[in-house]
Design an enzyme around this catalytic site. Structure first.
Site, mmCIF file in Angstrom:
data_model
loop_
_atom_site.group_PDB
_atom_site.id
_atom_site.type_symbol
_atom_site.label_atom_id
_atom_site.label_comp_id
_atom_site.label_asym_id
_atom_site.label_seq_id
_atom_site.Cartn_x
_atom_site.Cartn_y
_atom_site.Cartn_z
ATOM 1 N N CYS A 51 0.830 -1.190 0.000
ATOM 2 C CA CYS A 51 0.000 0.000 0.000
ATOM 3 C C CYS A 51 0.872 1.251 0.000
ATOM 4 C CB CYS A 51 -0.943 0.008 1.202
ATOM 5 S SG CYS A 51 -0.067 0.090 2.782
ATOM 6 N N CYS A 99 3.373 1.756 2.821
ATOM 7 C CA CYS A 99 4.612 0.985 2.650
ATOM 8 C C CYS A 99 5.605 1.780 1.802
ATOM 9 C CB CYS A 99 4.326 -0.352 1.966
ATOM 10 S SG CYS A 99 3.185 -1.439 2.844
ATOM 11 N N ASP A 106 -1.760 12.811 -29.875
ATOM 12 C CA ASP A 106 -0.920 12.452 -31.015
ATOM 13 C C ASP A 106 -1.742 12.688 -32.284
ATOM 14 O OD1 ASP A 106 1.124 11.093 -32.609
ATOM 15 O OD2 ASP A 106 -0.328 9.456 -32.703
#
Length: 696
Positions: free
Chosen positions: A14, A17, A403
């Protein structure tokens, strides 16, 4: 000496962490670290020894190695899937026993214990392991609450069975919560592991072997700078080099994204992995391995992935406060009941009720159900969404970079107009017939336009081809010449001029220049309407292309796009996106080519046209199944709606739990009612998610 090191970090689950690992690494003098949950890597810049970096990660409670590939069962989709396959049928069996009259049989309690134990201990092991790692370092996450909820339900029920107390059992709570959250973790791990597919697909574009000048075929890895190799018509160029002999056209769209082929001849450079057209080339290798443009494009994608900001999950942010509070309340409940003279069984019942009612069943459903329904509806609308981090990105986007070729335009060459000194039909018939004998894509566009107007074209005799310059031949008794302006003017008298921004072919017959034909890409019919809808959403639009500025400006004019960045190669596209981000913009990039892959990853939100290359699709966050720019609007609107639904679900999931915790702590809510409240919150969350099916 400053160096950049990439570490594979195992055990992160998560955002908290990620933050813990980053803090440990950034405490080292002279080190700047970025940790990416999606790719499970830490990119570290500085002069600290590698062993110091590894120890820092380990001190945070995780394991690390210099990046070479990894395998951890807790993060491996196959390992998680094995746990899920074992656990799911057992959980269903426990649920059947608990919810039917079978649960009243004398053997039912022991059967539930036998069925639920593998699920609670083996199936839910990834949650228990993560909770233990966090506990060793004084931290809590949703894994902590999941683990405690499962263990509390299973442990209480196990004691009730073994002691034959006759108390209620909650095996089904432990089993079903474990299975559903394990399913979510499995799907998440699959999505994370797929992030490396863009690099693999990019590198797979390269040739696998090369044919040397003496006819020997060698693996591409043995090719050295200075080696001379052959490229036959239709083959890939083995590596970057210089043409020693021969003329041809080369399809370089994988690099430039543009459909116009590049004419090459002696002394001109060619790029590895581009495709040779109709001529035979003899090429001297100038760059091999990691020095080639293809390898550098792969490095661009990898660097952009590593630099992407970590995903901050809503549930984890709330759990930073919610989980410790629930744990403290459970302990306070137990102590308070014991201190006031109540029996230990009553005190434990109240404490377990607090944990059970706070067990995040609805929290586990909040994101996956909304994603399941929202992404299912999106697929019906032609949009593939990869994960919850994508939805967070759509909410913040204020600039859409488009693009040109294959995204705003069709990507196919077509005849736009003819400027003729005489009969336009005669010019198209004669030049179309001549060009039908050529293999060049521009010639094919002119010939196709002529066939569409006249059907069968006259035959060509005495056909001649000057590669890269033009063609000539006899049509209906007339000597027709067509090609580059300078080449044609050297052969014919007269002059005609065309003002269009696209590629021009000058043609003439009977000794004089008679026509100029303009050939170019074509704007998709829906592009202008899609751009207008993007503007209606309050988004700024930018056209980003490797094509010439004049062509790009013309496309922007036709579609209403706000700004243009032209004449850029892949690295330039990444720089353009990064520049917008540095100016405070949150950028969505829409593309379809290999040359767009790095920019798609660099952008805050990457959107790939599904008709484009696999590399672009795998590097993106959203994939549009239909080749229609209006799908971008659908994608952004539905993603925002799904994110809003997830937020609502999380609110109700927490609201139910928070409201019920004081009641449970007071002893007014036994674990059965706590389980019912938890089920009610789950029903509400699922019902709210199902509303996404009605999205229009």
């Amino acid at each position: 000496m400053t160096q950049t090191v990439q570490l594979d970090v195992q055990g992160m689950t998560c955002a908290s962490c990620v933050a813990r690992v980053e803090r440990k690494l950034n405490k080292i003098d002279g080190v700047r670290a970025t940790v990416n949950l999606a790719t499970e890597t830490a990119t570290v810049e500085g002069d600290a020894p590698v062993d110091v970096l590894l120890k820092a990660v380990e001190s945070a409670g995780y394991t690390a190695a210099v990046r070479q590939g990894r395998s951890s069962e807790d993060d491996d989709p196959r390992g998680l899937l094995r746990r899920l396959v074992v656990s799911a049928p057992l959980a269903v069996a426990v649920l059947v026993l608990a919810m039917t009259p079978l649960g009243d049989r004398s053997w039912a309690a022991w059967a539930e214990l036998a069925l639920a134990t593998p699920v609670a201990l083996y199936g839910a092991w990834p949650f228990h392991r993560a909770a233990a790692v966090n506990a060793r370092h004084g931290a809590t996450t949703m894994d902590t609450l999941v683990s405690l909820g499962i263990l509390a339900s299973w442990g209480w029920s196990t004691v009730a069975v073994l002691a034959d107390t006759g108390q209620d059992r909650y095996f089904e709570v432990a089993a079903v919560v474990a299975v559903f959250l394990l399913l979510g973790r499995t799907l998440e791990a699959r999505a994370r592991r797929a992030s490396g597919a863009a690099l693999r697909a990019l590198l797979d574009l390269g040739a696998k072997s090369a044919v040397l000048a003496d006819g020997r075929e060698v693996p591409i890895g043995r090719l050295q700078v200075g080696d001379v190799f052959l490229v036959r018509p239709g083959e890939k160029v083995a590596t970057d080099g210089t043409v020693l002999d021969g003329r041809s056209t080369v399809d370089a769209s994988m690099l430039t994204g543009e459909p116009v082929p590049v004419d090459v001849g002696t002394g001109q450079p060619v790029v590895g992995a581009t495709i040779n057209g109709s001529g035979r080339l003899v090429v001297e290798a100038t760059r091999v391995g990691g020095a080639t443009q293809l390898a550098q494009m792969a490095a661009l994608v990898e660097r952009a992935q590593s630099g992407k900001a970590p995903v901050q999950r809503l549930a984890d942010r709330v759990s930073a406060v919610f989980v410790p509070v629930v744990l403290v309340l459970a302990v306070i409940t137990l102590v308070a009941w014991l201190a006031t003279g109540h029996a230990a069984a009553s005190a434990f019942t109240a404490a377990v009720a607090v944990l059970v009612v706070a067990c995040p069943c609805a929290l586990g459903l909040a994101t996956p159900t909304a994603l399941l329904v929202g992404t299912g509806r999106a697929a019906q609308l032609g949009v593939v969404v990869t994960g919850p981090e994508v939805l967070e990105s759509t909410r913040r986007v204020d600039t859409v970079v488009l693009d040109k070729t294959g995204t705003v335009t069709t990507g196919r060459m077509a005849l736009h107009r003819i400027a003729a000194g005489g009969d336009e039909d005669e010019a198209l018939c004669l030049v179309g017939a001549l060009e039908s004998a050529s293999e060049h894509p521009i010639a094919a566009a002119i010939a196709e336009a002529a066939r569409d107007r006249f059907g069968e074209l006259p035959p060509v005799s005495d056909f001649g081809n000057s590669p890269g310059l033009g063609v000539e031949g006899t049509v209906n008794g007339r000597r027709v010449v067509a090609g580059r302006a300078g080449w044609v003017r050297d052969r014919l008298a007269g002059y005609l001029h065309a003002d269009g921004p696209n590629t021009t072919v000058v043609a003439g017959w009977d000794g004089r220049i008679r026509a100029v034909l303009e050939v170019g890409d074509t704007v998709k019919p829906t592009s202008a309407a899609a751009v207008a809808k993007l503007h209606a959403l309050g988004l700024r639009t930018v056209l980003l292309t490797g094509d010439h500025a004049a062509v790009a400006a013309d496309v922007a004019r036709q579609t209403g796009i706000d700004a243009v960045v032209a004449d850029v190669l892949p690295a330039g596209k990444v720089d353009a996106v990064r520049g917008l981000q540095q100016s405070g913009r949150t950028v969505a990039m829409v593309g379809d080519g290999v040359n767009d892959a790095a920019a798609l990853v660099q952008a805050d939100l990457g959107i790939a046209m599904g008709t484009g290359t696999d590399v672009a699709i795998q590097a993106s966050d959203l994939t549009l199944v239909r080749s229609d720019l209006t799908a971008v609007v659908d994608a952004l609107r539905l993603s925002r709606r799904t994110l809003r639904t997830i937020k609502q679900n999380l609110f109700w999931a927490f609201a139910y739990n928070v409201a019920a915790i004081p009641v449970a702590a007071a002893g007014l809510l036994n674990p059965i009612i706590a389980g019912a409240a938890m089920a009610a919150s789950s029903v509400l969350v699922v019902s709210n998610s199902l509303r996404l099916r009605q999205y229009r």
